[in-house]
Design an enzyme around this catalytic site. Structure first.
Site, PDB file in Angstrom:
ATOM      1  N   GLU A  21     -25.935 -20.246  91.564  1.00  0.00           N
ATOM      2  CA  GLU A  21     -24.882 -19.503  90.865  1.00  0.00           C
ATOM      3  C   GLU A  21     -23.481 -19.922  91.303  1.00  0.00           C
ATOM      4  OE1 GLU A  21     -28.598 -16.921  90.845  1.00  0.00           O
ATOM      5  OE2 GLU A  21     -27.510 -18.099  92.352  1.00  0.00           O
ATOM      6  N   PHE A  75     -34.038  -2.168  92.224  1.00  0.00           N
ATOM      7  CA  PHE A  75     -34.301  -3.549  92.615  1.00  0.00           C
ATOM      8  C   PHE A  75     -33.209  -4.471  92.093  1.00  0.00           C
ATOM      9  CE2 PHE A  75     -36.477  -7.649  91.601  1.00  0.00           C
ATOM     10  CZ  PHE A  75     -36.653  -8.065  92.925  1.00  0.00           C
ATOM     11  N   GLN A  76     -32.644  -5.260  92.963  1.00  0.00           N
ATOM     12  CA  GLN A  76     -31.578  -6.222  92.661  1.00  0.00           C
ATOM     13  C   GLN A  76     -30.345  -5.547  92.062  1.00  0.00           C
ATOM     14  OE1 GLN A  76     -33.274  -9.546  90.421  1.00  0.00           O
ATOM     15  NE2 GLN A  76     -33.729 -10.609  92.343  1.00  0.00           N
ATOM     16  N   LYS A  86     -29.035  -4.104  81.859  1.00  0.00           N
ATOM     17  CA  LYS A  86     -30.135  -4.701  81.100  1.00  0.00           C
ATOM     18  C   LYS A  86     -30.384  -3.988  79.773  1.00  0.00           C
ATOM     19  CE  LYS A  86     -34.941  -6.218  81.706  1.00  0.00           C
ATOM     20  NZ  LYS A  86     -36.060  -6.308  82.674  1.00  0.00           N
ATOM     21  N   MET A 130     -11.892 -32.033 109.010  1.00  0.00           N
ATOM     22  CA  MET A 130     -10.669 -31.270 109.245  1.00  0.00           C
ATOM     23  C   MET A 130     -10.845 -30.293 110.397  1.00  0.00           C
ATOM     24  SD  MET A 130      -7.556 -31.235 108.240  1.00  0.00           S
ATOM     25  CE  MET A 130      -7.274 -31.694 106.532  1.00  0.00           C
TER      26      MET A 130
END
Length: 596
Positions: free
Chosen positions: A86, A148-149, A198, A509
Site C-alpha cells: 500500500e 476485525f481490521q 463496506k 546520509m
C-alpha cells in the site's frame, strides 16, 4: 441515517463482515419499475463518480473491506494498477500526480491496508500533492467496536490531509467524491481521504454523479491585490542586490515560462529550493543553483548578501533556512504563497502576497514594460558561481565510480529531458546538484517528509503519466530494499524505467552525519551483507548491469539505456563519499563546510 441503513443494523450482528448478509438486505419500500431499473450499488456509483472526474488510473491493493468495490473494478471501466504494497500504491499515485498535474487516486482496504498507506498520505501532504485516497472500512454497525481490521482512519489522517470524509449514507457518494477532487487539486494541493465502510459499497441507490459544489468554508486565493504588486515593484526598483527564490509553488502552478520571462526582464539571479528545481532551466545564466543545506556557494552567498528576496512558493523550511534568525539578514523579504498559513510562519516578511504564483507573475509582467538592471550584483553572483561550482574529486585509486559523474553522464545522454525520481539520502542531493533539469514535472522526489522507498513506485506513476518520456529513478541501496517489490509492475505493464542504484553498502546520509557529528560511531549504518541486486532484478525480468569501477561506467550506462525495456544499473561507489558542500544544522547559509 437512511432507512436502508436502519434495516441493515437491525438484521446484522454487531461484528457484521459478511458480503452475503449484506446482499440479502431488501429495501422496505416498493419502488416503481423505472426507479428499480436506475438502482445501482454504492460501489458502482463510486466508480461512475471517479470516471466523471476523468480518473485514468487507480493505484491500489484489495482486501476484505473493499471487495464490493473491487468486484466493480473487475468491469475495467478505469485502469487499476495492482501495487505490491500500500505504501507503494500511494507513492506511485504521488509520482503520477506530480508529472500529470492531475489527482492521484488510491484504494486500499481497512485496518493495516489503510495504515500502510499513511506514509504516502503524509508525504503528499508535506509536498502539496493532490491525492484522493479511498480507505476501506468495516461495515457501519461494526465501527467503534474493534471489528476485525478496523482502524480509526479519520483520527489518524486528520493532521496529514486537507480534509477527510467517512461515507455514512450511500446517496452522499457523488457529492463526497466531487468535493474531494476539488479540494485536493485546488489552492495549496494535498491529499483527501475518503473512509468507505463496506456496506456503503453494497447498498443500492438511485443517486447520480454530480458537478455541484457547496463548500462555504473553503476559499482559494488566486489573484494578488494591485497595491501588493505596486509595493513589490517599488521594492524591486530600489533594490541593489535582489534575489528570486523559486519554490515548489512555481512548478505546481506551471508558471515556469512567466517566471523565466520575469527574471529575464530584470536580470534577477535565481536560487531554487529542492522542490523548486526545474522552475528555470539548470543551464540558464541567471540560475545560481539550489540553496540551503547542500546548496551551491553562489546561492547561499546570494541569500546571505541580498537586500531584496522575492520568494515564490517556498515554505522557508529548515533545509533552506537552518538558522531563521540569520536568514537573509539584510533583505526586505517578499513571500508569495497560495497558503496564508505559510506567511510569517518561519521568516517574518515585509510583504506577504496570498495568491497563485503564476497569477502574481502575470500581474507583475502586465504592470508595465519597465526593466531594471543590476549588473554589479549579477557580476558578483556569477563570480561566486564560477569560483565554487558544484564539483567533485576524481577517485585517485580508480576503484570506485563517482556518483556525481554517474548523474552528470545520465544528464548528458538524456539531454536533461528525463523525468527523474529519487529516493532520499545522499543520491537525492547529488541528483539535485548535478542533473540539468529544465522544466516542471521533471523532478519527482520526497522533499518535506524525506521518505525512503519513494523512488521506484514514484517512477511507476511518473511513467504512466508520461509514457513517451524517459523515466530514470536514482535510489540508494538502503531505500531500494524498502520498495523494490514494485519492480514486479514493470514487466506486467511494460514500463521502460531505468533504475540506478547508487550503492555504497551503507545508509549514506546517516553515516555522513555520524562521521561529522557523532565521532565516527557508525551505529547500524553499514550493511554487513547485501543481496545480489542483479539477480533480484533478473527475478523480476528486469535487465541488470553492474558498474564495479569507473572504466565501466559509461559503457554500462549506455548499454542499459539502449536496452528496450526496464533496466537496473548497480553502480558501486565509495562508502566514504560525502555530499558537499554542507551547511551544518543550525548554522547560517554562509557557514558552508566542505567547499572544494
Amino acid at each position: 441515517m437512511s432507512k436502508q441503513t436502519d434495516i441493515l443494523e437491525n438484521e446484522l450482528s454487531e461484528n457484521f463482515d459478511s458480503l452475503e448478509a449484506a446482499e440479502a438486505v431488501e429495501p422496505e419500500v416498493e419502488l416503481e419499475q423505472q426507479t428499480i431499473d436506475e438502482m445501482k450499488s454504492g460501489s458502482e456509483l463510486l466508480v461512475e463518480s471517479l470516471a466523471n472526474e476523468s480518473v485514468d488510473f487507480i493505484f491500489g491493493y484489495p482486501g476484505g473491506a473493499v471487495l464490493p468495490l473491487y468486484d466493480t473494478f473487475y468491469d475495467g471501466k478505469i485502469d487499476h494498477i495492482l501495487a505490491r504494497h500500500e505504501q507503494g500504491a500511494t507513492h506511485a499515485a504521488e509520482g503520477y500526480a506530480r508529472v500529470s498535474g492531475k489527482t492521484g487516486v488510491v484504494v486500499v482496504t481497512s485496518g493495516p491496508g489503510a495504515t500502510n498507506a499513511i506514509t504516502g498520505i503524509a508525504d503528499a501532504y508535506s509536498d502539496s500533492l493532490p491525492l484522493v485516497v479511498i480507505t476501506g472500512q468495516v461495515a457501519t454497525p461494526g465501527i467503534g467496536k474493534d471489528a476485525f481490521q478496523e482502524a480509526d482512519l479519520l483520527s489518524m489522517t486528520t493532521p496529514i490531509t486537507k480534509h477527510n470524509y467517512q461515507v455514512k449514507n450511500v446517496n452522499d457518494i457523488p457529492t463526497i467524491i466531487h468535493e474531494a477532487f476539488h479540494i485536493a487539486n485546488t489552492g495549496r494541493k494535498g491529499p483527501v481521504v475518503i473512509d468507505f465502510p463496506k456496506d456503503m459499497g453494497i447498498l443500492s441507490t438511485n443517486a447520480k454523479v454530480t458537478e455541484e459544489l457547496e463548500l462555504p468554508g473553503y476559499t482559494v486565493p488566486n489573484q494578488p491585490q494591485k497595491e501588493e504588486i505596486q509595493k513589490l515593484r517599488d521594492y524591486l526598483k530600489s533594490a541593489k542586490k535582489p534575489v528570486v527564490l523559486s519554490g515548489a509553488g512555481i512548478n505546481h502552478a506551471k508558471a515556469n515560462d512567466v517566471f523565466t520571462e520575469f527574471v529575464n526582464r530584470h536580470q534577477l539571479p535565481v536560487v531554487s529550493t529542492l522542490l523548486g528545481l526545474g522552475a528555470i532551466p539548470y543551464e540558464h545564466p541567471l540560475f545560481l543553483g539550489m540553496g540551503g543545506m547542500h546548496g551551491s556557494y553562489a546561492s547561499n552567498m546570494a541569500l546571505t548578501d541580498c537586500d531584496l528576496l522575492i520568494n515564490f512558493g517556498s515554505r522557508f523550511d529548515d533545509r533552506l533556512a537552518s538558522n531563521p534568525d540569520e536568514f537573509a539578514p539584510n533583505a526586505k523579504i517578499v513571500h508569495v504563497d497560495i497558503d496564508p498559513s505559510e506567511i510569517n510562519k518561519i521568516i517574518k516578511v515585509d510583504l506577504g502576497i496570498v495568491a497563485d504564483c503564476k497569477a502574481t507573475l502575470e500581474a507583475l509582467l502586465d504592470f508595465d514594460s519597465y526593466s531594471i538592471r543590476h549588473e554589479d550584483w549579477l557580476e558578483t553572483c556569477n563570480e561566486n558561481k564560477a569560483k565554487q561550482p558544484f564539483a567533485y574529486k576524481e577517485d585517485e585509486d580508480g576503484v570506485f565510480s563517482k556518483p556525481q559523474r554517474t548523474i552528470e553522464y545520465i544528464g548528458e545522454i538524456t539531454q536533461g529531458d528525463a523525468v527523474v525520481t529519487t529516493d532520499v539520502g545522499q543520491h537525492q542531493m547529488w541528483v539535485a546538484q548535478f542533473y540539468p533539469f529544465k522544466n516542471h514535472g521533471q523532478f519527482v522526489t520526497s522533499g518535506g517528509l524525506g521518505t525512503m522507498g519513494f523512488g521506484i513506485p514514484a517512477a511507476i506513476g511518473a511513467k504512466l503519466a508520461a509514457p513517451d518520456k524517459t523515466v530514470v529513478t536514482f535510489v540508494g541501496d538502503g531505500g531500494f530494499q524498502m520498495t523494490n517489490q514494485e519492480m514486479a509492475i514493470l514487466e506486467e505493464y511494460n514500463l521502460d524505467i531505468k533504475i540506478v542504484i547508487i550503492n555504497n553498502g551503507t545508509l549514506g546520509m546517516v553515516k555522513q552525519w555520524q562521521d561529522k557529528f557523532f565521532n565516527k560511531r557508525f551505529s547500524h549504518s553499514v550493511f554487513n551483507g547485501q543481496p545480489d541486486f542483479l539477480k533480484l532484478a533478473e527475478a523480476y525480468n528486469v535487465k541488470g548491469y553492474l558498474v564495479e569501477n569507473p572504466n565501466q561506467l559509461e559503457q554500462q550506462i549506455d548499454a542499459a539505456f539502449q536496452h528496450e525495456g526496464p533496466a537496473l544499473i548497480d553502480v558501486r561507489i565509495s562508502p566514504i563519499e560525502p555530499v558537499s558542500p554542507m551547511v551544518p544544522s543550525g548554522k547560517a547559509n554562509h557557514e558552508m563546510e566542505g567547499l572544494l
